[in-house]
Design a protein around this motif. Structure first.
Motif, PDB file in Angstrom:
ATOM      1  N   PHE A 292       0.828  -1.205   0.000  1.00  0.00           N
ATOM      2  CA  PHE A 292       0.000   0.000   0.000  1.00  0.00           C
ATOM      3  C   PHE A 292       0.868   1.263   0.000  1.00  0.00           C
ATOM      4  O   PHE A 292       0.620   2.196  -0.761  1.00  0.00           O
ATOM      5  CB  PHE A 292      -0.916  -0.006   1.225  1.00  0.00           C
ATOM      6  CG  PHE A 292      -1.696   1.277   1.374  1.00  0.00           C
ATOM      7  CD1 PHE A 292      -2.839   1.513   0.609  1.00  0.00           C
ATOM      8  CD2 PHE A 292      -1.272   2.272   2.258  1.00  0.00           C
ATOM      9  CE1 PHE A 292      -3.545   2.702   0.729  1.00  0.00           C
ATOM     10  CE2 PHE A 292      -1.964   3.458   2.380  1.00  0.00           C
ATOM     11  CZ  PHE A 292      -3.121   3.673   1.603  1.00  0.00           C
TER      12      PHE A 292
ATOM     13  N   LEU B  12      -4.789   1.121  -6.635  1.00  0.00           N
ATOM     14  CA  LEU B  12      -4.824  -0.111  -5.849  1.00  0.00           C
ATOM     15  C   LEU B  12      -5.575  -1.214  -6.596  1.00  0.00           C
ATOM     16  O   LEU B  12      -5.208  -2.397  -6.538  1.00  0.00           O
ATOM     17  CB  LEU B  12      -5.477   0.156  -4.490  1.00  0.00           C
ATOM     18  CG  LEU B  12      -4.686   1.037  -3.512  1.00  0.00           C
ATOM     19  CD1 LEU B  12      -5.502   1.341  -2.279  1.00  0.00           C
ATOM     20  CD2 LEU B  12      -3.376   0.356  -3.119  1.00  0.00           C
TER      21      LEU B  12
ATOM     22  N   ALA C 181      -2.127  -5.625  -4.365  1.00  0.00           N
ATOM     23  CA  ALA C 181      -3.073  -4.874  -3.538  1.00  0.00           C
ATOM     24  C   ALA C 181      -4.425  -5.535  -3.531  1.00  0.00           C
ATOM     25  O   ALA C 181      -5.145  -5.541  -2.524  1.00  0.00           O
ATOM     26  CB  ALA C 181      -3.169  -3.443  -4.048  1.00  0.00           C
TER      27      ALA C 181
ATOM     28  N   THR D 216      -7.836  -1.975  -1.139  1.00  0.00           N
ATOM     29  CA  THR D 216      -8.836  -0.974  -1.541  1.00  0.00           C
ATOM     30  C   THR D 216      -9.941  -0.874  -0.504  1.00  0.00           C
ATOM     31  O   THR D 216     -10.328   0.225  -0.063  1.00  0.00           O
ATOM     32  CB  THR D 216      -9.418  -1.326  -2.922  1.00  0.00           C
ATOM     33  OG1 THR D 216      -8.349  -1.431  -3.858  1.00  0.00           O
ATOM     34  CG2 THR D 216     -10.423  -0.279  -3.373  1.00  0.00           C
TER      35      THR D 216
END
Length: 1897
Positions: A1340, A1819, A1825, A1831
């Protein structure tokens, strides 16, 4: 040219060789370098001399037997021996000898120097050039001495018992040195033993080692042994807070292997301990006399003659120019030490209920005991481990001695011996004297060593030879062997005893001055007379006392003190005759010489004194004078009374009337014609003249009587006198021996009366008969010019006024008038008087009465004048006191300004007279005084200027200044007077001058004159002069500008003072020629002083020396530029080569070298003319006088002549045929040579100017640096106690991370405040924790950063702010933060390498990772700053701030006189002076604080300096601010608030000047009150009108020192001609030398900071090593990365990214305020730092910026430091990832809680919110991710923080699923997966950390 100079050098070299050979034949030794130490071998008498870089071995006659070169050697204090090529900074270093010690038992000499950390060597005592042992590779344990010049080392030989082995050792006492061994006391081996090496300290652990020695500043001066104890004498402070030194003697047992017995006793010299710092010492026996004196003092107990005494010279910190000699019996020292030890062992350290003992050198609080009995001190004389140690006495229990000798000069050495029971001290001084002191009951200096063996400061090594007959005196470069006594130089008894030398006495029977042992029969009484008793053999009496020169007989001479003369030949010497004599019982009987052998009787005398000497064996033992009288000579001086004079003489003569002769008294001669001695009444004589008064000009008969004239009954006589000249009158006989003569008409007008003596002669024989006839001759007209004076004459004179003169009454043919004419007034003194009268008026004239009662009335200008009868002079003068001026009617009108009228006098009988001149009443008006100020000591001649000041007379006027009388010097149109001494405290305001006329008129001149502080003499130099005077003496001080008469005065006890007026004078400098002194002066009695008006300043240290002596040399041939050597003695006593002058003929010689016995002169380049006109006319004589001139003294030392050069005929050398052909060539060469020489001269001229400029700047830097170091002492003291105001960690982070942002101090990260409703705080906190967990996901965070950086509106400021927030948010996991940074750096590196621009990487903070790197460095280097680099940086900042504020600083333009930045340079010469203000802080007690400011400072600047000084121990943030305080000046009873602007501010056109101290006329030492005020109050508190306040602030056109308008004008002028531009530029650059001055002053501080930052040999932060290794690895990974690129990466990552920022902003690490002018200079230093870190070579030119040129010389050195730093780090052991992570984790653990982590997360989320959509999109596009559901986690956080309920529910569901997925992932991944997850998420404190706390892997 080269050949000529080569010749000069050869001559000088040969001269030195010659001089060396010449000196080798004398008992004197000269070293090539400064002598440090001298020791003697008592067995052989050899001396060993340790000088800089050389060691000498001398025999007892100071001949060099052997020598060894000890330096210079390659060394550096920072490097550890042995010095190899790895020590890059090693340079040739001088080796100062620190210690010499004789080990006679093994024929070894211990030699310790200052190089190689103070390592010692062993050399052969018989031949020092033979090195026995030396090793520099053993290490620190063998470091003995010190590398620092200021650290002294002493040592003493001893022994050490190891089991059964007795080892020879030496004990060393040494002060603290930063690069030395830290042992205060150490025991050093002299041979290898077991595991011990030579010079190793065998005592490893001791309580007296220097763990805390730095606090005490030890200065060891002496060490010795006695009776099994070892003693050390030293001075030290009582602790870090105490700067005063105290002297201690420490003692310990020689066999104490652990120093348990070490005890210190404080020694005081004087009751008040005025002399507190020991300088030199000596131990010797006291001798009988001194022992008795010490015993009688009852201070030390009984002292015997054999008891040893410690003699110590001290200096005083209270009076730095003085010193003293004190004595301490060793027994008394030991008794005091035992008392102290006993008190500590058994009485808890108390003596007489006062604490007497403490334990020094210990960090723990140890104390004495009460557990032991009194016998412990006897049982454990050498202490024990269980007993308290070490011990030291409290100051109250110091051993005190009173000074035996005090001098106003430093005593640097002492040696003491005993002669005949008397102690004699030899004391060396800084002025080069060796004083000889007899230590009697009243010690006195009785002599000095010969001047030709001293001259410079005497070294501490003052030694006796083995026989104690000679003293070795060591000065800076010379050792001289002088006898301890010079008795033989005195050739008579009186000069011998006048020496008062205890060594000397007069050997009576041998007739010489000797020591007692050299005089035979000296044990007999009166045979040897001791000098200090001041007694010689003297003749007591003669019998008879005198004798007629006509007689021959014997005389008995009484000599009670004559020794026994049995079997000795005794004679009497009468000059030309020696007669035999006999001796019996103290009486010598001499036969007198025959009359013809006696010298003639001198004229005007009746006797002759013949010297008589008593000879014993032809040696004079005493002498006197015997008188031979002559009776016939008695009548010479009084021929008018020959008989009376004869018989009344002291010789007992008789008078023969018949022979008219005076002869010796003879009892066998008698008769009436013989008048016996003392019978003057029997002499024939004439007496009793009548009358006794005879008038001039009138013949009056005189009668008189005869007596005892039986032998002259039929004789005729004549009478005469000097006034009758050659004329004689006949004497008339009358009855009964009565006689008379008809008188004589005398003429005489010199005086009113004169005595006249008459003589009487027998006419037939012309013999004078005794006559006592004396009458008075008088003249009536003398001094009786008018009638009244004539009538006032005594009536017996019978004087009458006859027409126009006073005559004898028989000479006046008319009758005398009954009354005198009317009085006549001829003069009035004064002609003017004050309106109030009451002054005396003197009226002069004639016929103004005969007696004072005749004066009936006097009026002056119509006003009654009171007659002062006591001042009345008959007829000629009347004095009266006038009353006040009579007012004109009506009576109530004020008096007018003037009124005139005649003087009228009335006498008894109605006579009156009026003056022809008028007397005027008027009002004097004094207006002003010049000068208006002067010193409080008085002596200033002031002039009073005004109108009508010459009213009354000088005697009527009194002037006072502030109540102090002012002596009137002149009185006229202006009045001058000399001020008196002002005894009270000097007032700050001007005083009233009062002028008083008479008794009732006082005129005041208000505020007319000010007394100021007396001028102060700070220094004067040089301090020596020859008696011929003429040496230029310069005096430095302040306040000289007010002095009117400055003189230098020299006076001895006999001759009148010799005075020289000042040559030049200004406020700070005076220059004089030293006055000439009588060449026969006594140097001890000469007093030199400066007379500054009324102030006399004694120049105690100023010395006069006898004139030098020059050796004549014969005629000498010289050539142009030849070296001439003049020899002599005493040249350097009071002269230098620069001052000396020499002449050959009429041309000047350059004096190149001046030594004490040699002058080196360069002969004129062309043959000069003779100075003598006679020599000029004598063309055959080529001799030229060589003259040397020292001041006013001029000596002709010889003659020289120039060698002739043979003329070579050109016709032979140059054929006439080729001359035309060569002519053109010669001309061409000539022109070329001329041009070349001109260019060379120009070059030399410029070079000389540059050298002068450099020298000037160097001197200025040296002075400024010295002043700065003195000022910095307080700061250094504060820092030693940890008072550097370091910022706490949070503030440090805030200022480095966030203050550069636009919000600055209001940033939420700094304030810690975020606006969150109370109801949502819990929700927001939970959401922020979730956001923290999200940031802990590397996927992230990397995605987050990349996304933001891809946005065009995410500018550089935003990136930096984001990186700082991220650093704080991740501070709890710095190892994770480092991993993120590495990842991003790798990407950045790959990008730059691929783009072919790797050098640009890290150049700027344009990316998030670059800012992250900067923050990472800030975090990792915080502790390094506090521990290492902070102190030199703080010193640099304080030094720079002090230097800038030392001169004027323009408060508006922010320009300073002293700066490093040329753009911030104050380009005007601003006049200013330094003031010391006495500041009283309101509410903080009565104590005042002195604060130095400038009189040109604005009030705000003054406040800042006061706050800085008063609150210097507080950090800046805790001090009051300038706006919150008010400054009040109290010049008198009322106070005045000072402010930058008020109604008194000066206006110049439309500009208004800020107020300064000078504006308010605040003076030096003024008292100001600093008080705090409310912010709501204006600084114009003393003004009531708001309109006035507003008017002050309407315009902003204010300036301080320079108007900005000047700059505008300057710009306009630059648009003009090139000439104008050049002129302006030149004028500006005049002041650029100030940059050099400031730079030179601060150089050491800049170097210290650079070394602290760029020194790899000291501590290097692990983060730096770790990151540099990372860069090295990546450079290897990329093949195309060059070494230069790697250098740039390292430079960009650390020096330019971190250190430059800290250097420019000291407030980022310290709690300080950085003024703009200081910041500008820091910018220059930081730019230099940046230049040093770059590889690019900067080519400097004339147009280069001044900032670049300023440090151009040092850049190469700094560049090398950087290269060495990078190279050193590369060679260090690598820091592993594990070690780095551990270090980072420790930082996180220690500091994270202090930071606003939650605020950082909240601010970070603002970025996520702003770019929410693109982040979500990024993302979603990232598979990693997606796998981690990042997310949805972000959406959850957004929902919570933005209160979106629906979104939050969906996010919660997705999050739970994500958690389950990740839980499964963890299970599958096993241990490794769990560890990765935990690293990323598990420690953030969020929800997931709690969910997975119980998971098992």
């Amino acid at each position: 040219m080269k050949q000529r100079w080569t010749w000069h050098i050869a001559i000088v070299t040969m001269t030195f060789v010659y001089v060396g050979l010449a000196h080798s034949n004398t008992a004197e030794f000269t070293s090539d370098t400064l002598i440090n130490n001298v020791v003697a071998d008592p067995r052989t008498g050899r001396l060993y001399v340790g000088a800089i870089n050389i060691l000498y071995q001398l025999n007892s006659e100071l001949k060099v037997e052997s020598k060894a070169e000890t330096g210079p050697r390659k060394d550096n204090r920072q490097c550890i021996p042995p010095i190899t090529n790895e020590c890059k900074d090693a340079v040739d270093t001088d080796n100062h000898n620190k210690l010499l010690l004789v080990h006679g038992a093994e024929d070894k000499l211990v030699v310790c120097g200052s190089i190689f950390r103070g390592i010692c060597s062993l050399r052969n005592l018989s031949k020092v050039e033979n090195l026995i042992y030396f090793s520099d590779s053993i290490g620190e344990k063998t470091y003995v001495a010190s590398v620092e010049d200021s650290v002294s080392v002493v040592a003493v030989m001893s022994y050490f018992i190891k089991e059964k082995d007795n080892l020879t050792v030496f004990l060393v006492g040494k002060g603290y040195g930063s690069h030395d061994s830290n042992k205060l006391i150490s025991t050093r081996l002299l041979r290898d033993f077991d595991d011990w090496d030579v010079f190793e300290n065998v005592i490893k652990v001791s309580a007296v080692q220097a763990a805390f020695a730095l606090r005490y500043h030890h200065d060891f001066r002496f060490a010795f042994k006695d009776e099994g104890f070892v003693y050390f004498l030293f001075s030290r402070t009582l602790g870090a807070q105490d700067q005063k030194n105290f002297t201690f003697i420490s003692r310990m047992c020689e066999n104490d292997d652990h120093y348990y017995s070490y005890t210190e006793l404080q020694l005081n010299c004087s009751t008040s301990n005025k002399y507190n710092k020991a300088q030199a010492a000596y131990v010797a026996a006291s001798g009988e006399i001194l022992a008795q004196i010490l015993s009688n003092s009852s201070r030390y107990g009984p002292v015997s003659a054999s008891d040893k005494v410690l003699f110590v010279t001290f200096t005083s910190e209270e009076d730095p120019s003085s010193s003293a000699l004190c004595m301490y019996p060793l027994e008394s020292i030991n008794n005091h030490l035992v008392e102290i030890i006993r008190a500590c062992y058994s009485n808890n350290g108390y003596i007489n209920n006062k604490l007497a003992v403490y334990i020094p050198y210990s960090s723990s609080v140890e104390s004495c005991s009460t557990n032991f009995n009194n016998e412990m001190v006897n049982k454990y004389k050498c202490g024990a481990e269980f007993l308290p140690n070490p011990l030291a006495s409290k100051p109250e229990f110091a051993l005190t001695a009173e000074p035996s000798l005090e001098r106003q000069v430093h005593m640097t050495a002492v040696a003491v011996t005993v002669e005949m029971g008397h102690a004699v001290a030899f004391v060396g001084t800084t002025t080069g004297e060796v004083l000889k002191v007899h230590l009697s009951a009243h010690p006195e200096v009785y002599g000095r060593a010969s001047d030709d063996v001293t001259g410079t400061e005497v070294n501490k090594n003052l030694l006796f030879d083995s026989s104690q007959e000679h003293l070795y005196i060591t000065t800076e470069k010379k050792i001289a062997k002088v006898p301890v006594q010079e008795c033989h130089q005195k050739t008579d008894c009186q000069t011998c005893v006048d020496m008062k030398d205890p060594y000397c006495g007069w050997c009576v029977l041998e007739g010489k001055c000797t020591r007692k042992k050299e005089c035979s029969r000296s044990n007999e009484t009166n045979t040897w007379l001791w000098s200090p008793k001041q007694q010689c053999v003297q003749i007591e009496a003669f019998n008879p006392e005198n004798l007629s020169r006509m007689k021959t007989q014997q005389v008995d001479i009484s000599i009670p003190t004559l020794p026994s003369l049995t079997f000795h030949s005794v004679e009497c010497d009468f000059g030309s005759v020696i007669t035999g004599a006999s001796f019996s019982g103290g009486q010598v009987t001499c036969s007198l010489p025959n009359p013809e052998k006696i010298p003639p009787t001198p004229e005007q005398q009746d006797y002759v004194s013949v010297p008589v000497k008593i000879l014993v064996n032809e040696i004079e033992v005493t002498s006197g004078k015997y008188k031979f009288y002559s009776c016939s000579a008695t009548v010479r001086n009084n021929q008018n009374t020959p008989c009376i004079t004869c018989v009344t003489s002291q010789w007992g003569c008789q008078w023969n009337i018949q022979d008219h002769s005076c002869s010796d008294s003879d009892d066998f001669v008698s008769g009436e014609h013989i008048i016996k001695p003392q019978q003057p009444d029997s002499c024939p004589q004439f007496e009793s003249p009548n009358p006794l008064l005879i008038p001039v000009g009138f013949k009056i008969p005189i009668s008189f009587q005869g007596k005892n004239l039986d032998n002259y009954m039929d004789k005729e006589f004549s009478i005469g006198t000097e006034l009758m000249k050659t004329r004689e009158e006949e004497v008339l006989k009358k009855e009964n021996l009565n006689f008379s003569f008809n008188g004589y008409e005398f003429s005489y007008d010199k005086h009113q009366e004169v005595n006249v003596s008459f003589y009487i002669k027998e006419r037939a024989t012309e013999r004078k008969i005794d006559s006592t006839l004396k009458v008075i001759l008088y003249n009536c007209s003398v001094e009786r010019e008018d009638c009244s004076l004539c009538k006032h004459a005594d009536t017996e004179y019978q004087c009458v006024w006859c027409g126009r003169s006073c005559v004898y009454h028989h000479l006046c043919r008319t009758s005398e008038p009954a009354q005198c004419p009317d009085p006549k007034i001829t003069e009035i003194i004064p002609k003017f008087g004050p309106l109030n009268g009451r002054i005396s008026v003197t009226i002069k004239g004639s016929n103004m009465g005969i007696k004072k009662e005749d004066i009936k009335r006097i009026t002056v200008a119509g006003v009654e004048c009171l007659h002062q009868e006591d001042k009345y002079s008959v007829s000629t003068s009347v004095v009266c006191e006038i009353g006040p001026k009579k007012p004109a009617p009506p009576q109530d009108l004020p008096l007018g300004s003037t009124s005139s009228g005649v003087v009228e006098i009335e006498l008894e009988g109605g006579k009156s007279g009026k003056s022809e001149v008028n007397f005027t009443y008027r009002d004097p008006k004094p207006n002003r005084i010049e000068p208006a100020k002067g010193p409080a000591a008085g002596g200033t001649v002031i002039t009073i200027i005004g109108d009508d000041l010459d009213t009354a007379t000088k005697n009527d006027v009194v002037v006072t200044v502030g109540g102090v009388a002012c002596k009137i010097l002149s009185f006229g149109k202006n009045i001058t007077c000399k001020t008196g001494k002002f005894e009270k405290k000097v007032p700050s305001e001007k005083l009233t001058v009062k002028v008083k006329y008479g008794r009732d008129t006082i005129k005041d001149i208000l505020a007319a004159y000010q007394y100021v502080d007396n001028p102060k003499i700070i220094e004067y130099f040089p301090k020596d002069s020859f008696v011929c005077g003429g040496r230029m003496i310069k005096v430095v001080g302040n306040g000289f500008g007010l002095i009117q008469n400055a003189t230098m005065k020299v006076q001895d006890s006999t001759d009148p003072a010799s005075v020289q007026e000042a040559l030049t004078k200004n406020d700070t400098h005076l220059q004089f020629y030293s006055p000439t002194v009588n060449s026969s002066f006594d140097s001890w009695s000469v007093r030199t002083s400066l007379q500054l008006d009324n102030i006399e300043e004694i120049l105690i240290d100023f010395h006069y020396h006898p004139e030098p002596t020059f050796n004549k040399f014969d005629e000498k041939a010289i050539t142009e530029g030849n070296i001439i050597i003049v020899t002599g003695q005493g040249f350097s006593k009071a002269m230098t080569a620069i001052e000396a002058q020499a002449f050959v003929g009429d041309a000047t010689c350059n004096v190149t070298i001046l030594q004490d016995d040699k002058l080196f002169l360069v002969a004129p380049s062309s043959k000069p003319k003779s100075r003598s006109k006679r020599h000029r006319r004598d063309t055959t004589n080529d001799l030229l006088e060589l003259v040397v001139k020292f001041g006013h003294g001029e000596w002709k030392v010889g003659s020289v002549y120039y060698e002739r050069k043979d003329d070579i005929p050109l016709a032979i050398i140059i054929p006439a045929v080729i001359l035309p052909m060569l002519f053109f060539i010669v001309i061409s060469v000539y022109c070329y040579r001329r041009k070349s020489q001109q260019a060379e001269r120009e070059y030399e001229k410029v070079k000389h100017q540059l050298e002068n400029l450099e020298e000037s700047v160097r001197d200025r830097c040296k002075k400024e640096f010295t002043d700065l170091m003195i000022e910095m002492e307080d700061h250094t003291s504060d820092m030693s106690e940890g008072r550097i105001p370091f910022l706490d960690y949070k503030t440090y982070i805030d200022r480095n991370f966030f203050l550069p942002s636009k919000d600055g101090a209001n940033d939420p990260m700094v304030t810690g405040n975020i606006q969150i409703p109370e109801a949502r705080r819990a929700t927001v906190s939970q959401a922020l924790n979730q956001f923290s967990n999200l940031l802990n996901s590397k996927t992230f965070l990397i995605n987050f950063i990349r996304t933001l950086e891809s946005r065009p509106d995410f500018n550089a400021r935003s990136r930096g702010y984001f990186a700082s927030l991220l650093t704080v948010a991740l501070h709890g996991k710095l190892e994770y933060y480092t991993d993120i940074m590495r990842t991003l750096l790798l990407e950045l590196m790959d990008e730059h390498v691929q783009n072919k621009n790797p050098k640009l990487m890290l150049r700027r903070s344009e990316t998030v990772v670059e800012r992250m790197l900067c923050n990472w460095m800030s975090i990792c280097l915080y502790q390094f700053l506090k521990d290492t680099a902070g102190e030199p940086l703080y010193k640099l900042f304080k030094a720079l701030k002090h230097q800038v504020e030392k001169g004027p600083v323009d408060a508006k333009l922010k320009r300073a006189k002293y700066t490093l930045n040329d753009t911030g340079l104050l380009g005007d010469d601003v006049e200013y002076s330094v003031l010391t203000l006495q500041v009283l802080v309101h509410g903080e007690g009565p104590d005042v604080t002195p604060v130095k400011v400038l009189n040109c400072d604005t009030i705000s600047q003054v406040k800042e300096k006061i706050i800085d000084h008063v609150y210097r121990n507080l950090p800046y943030s805790q001090r009051p601010k300038v706006d919150s305080v008010a400054l009040e000046w109290r010049p008198g009873s009322t106070g005045q608030i000072l402010s930058d602007l008020d109604l008194t501010s000066q206006k110049e056109g439309r500009w208004k000047r800020l107020n300064t101290l000078a504006h308010y006329n605040v003076r030096d030492n003024a008292t100001l009150v600093l008080s705090r005020v409310l912010h709501s109050q204006s600084f114009h508190q003393h003004q009531d009108s708001h309109e006035e306040k507003n008017a002050l602030l309407e315009e902003d056109n204010t300036f301080h020192l320079v108007k900005p308008l000047d700059e505008i004008d300057e710009v306009k002028s630059k648009r003009g001609s090139i000439k104008d531009k050049a002129m302006i530029k030149a004028i500006t650059e005049i002041y650029l030398t100030r940059l050099l001055s400031v730079k030179g002053t601060l150089q050491q501080f800049v170097d210290d900071f650079f070394r602290s930052v760029l020194c790899s040999s000291s501590v290097v932060p692990p983060a730096v090593k770790y990151f540099f290794d990372f860069l090295d690895e990546q450079a290897q990974r990329h093949d195309n990365v060059e070494e230069e690129t790697l250098h740039i990466w390292k430079t960009n990552s650390l020096p330019l990214r971190f250190w430059v920022n800290i250097l420019r902003n000291p407030n980022f690490i310290f709690d300080v305020h950085v003024p703009e002018v200081v910041e500008a200079s820091l910018h220059v230093i930081s730019q230099t730092f940046m230049d040093a870190c770059t590889k690019t070579e900067h080519k400097l030119s004339r147009d280069s910026p001044s900032n670049k040129l300023l440090y151009a010389k040092e850049i190469s050195t700094y560049k090398k430091m950087v290269d060495d730093y990078y190279r050193g780090i590369r060679q260090m052991v690598s820091v592993s990832d594990q070690d780095m992570n551990t270090h980072l984790a420790e930082i996180s653990r220690e500091h994270t809680d202090k930071l606003n982590t939650q605020v950082a997360l909240h601010q970070l989320y603002q970025f996520a919110s702003k770019y929410y959509d693109v982040i979500i999109q990024s993302l979603d596009e990232d598979p990693a991710a997606q796998n981690k559901q990042l997310t949805l986690r972000l959406q959850q956080v957004a929902a919570a923080l933005e209160n979106k309920l629906q979104t939050q529910k969906r996010a919660s569901t997705r999050t739970q699923e994500m958690f389950n997925d990740e839980r499964t992932e963890v299970r599958v991944g096993g241990a490794t997966g769990w560890t990765d997850w935990k690293r990323n998420y598990g420690t953030s404190g969020g929800t997931r950390g709690r969910d997975f706390r119980g998971v098992k892997v």
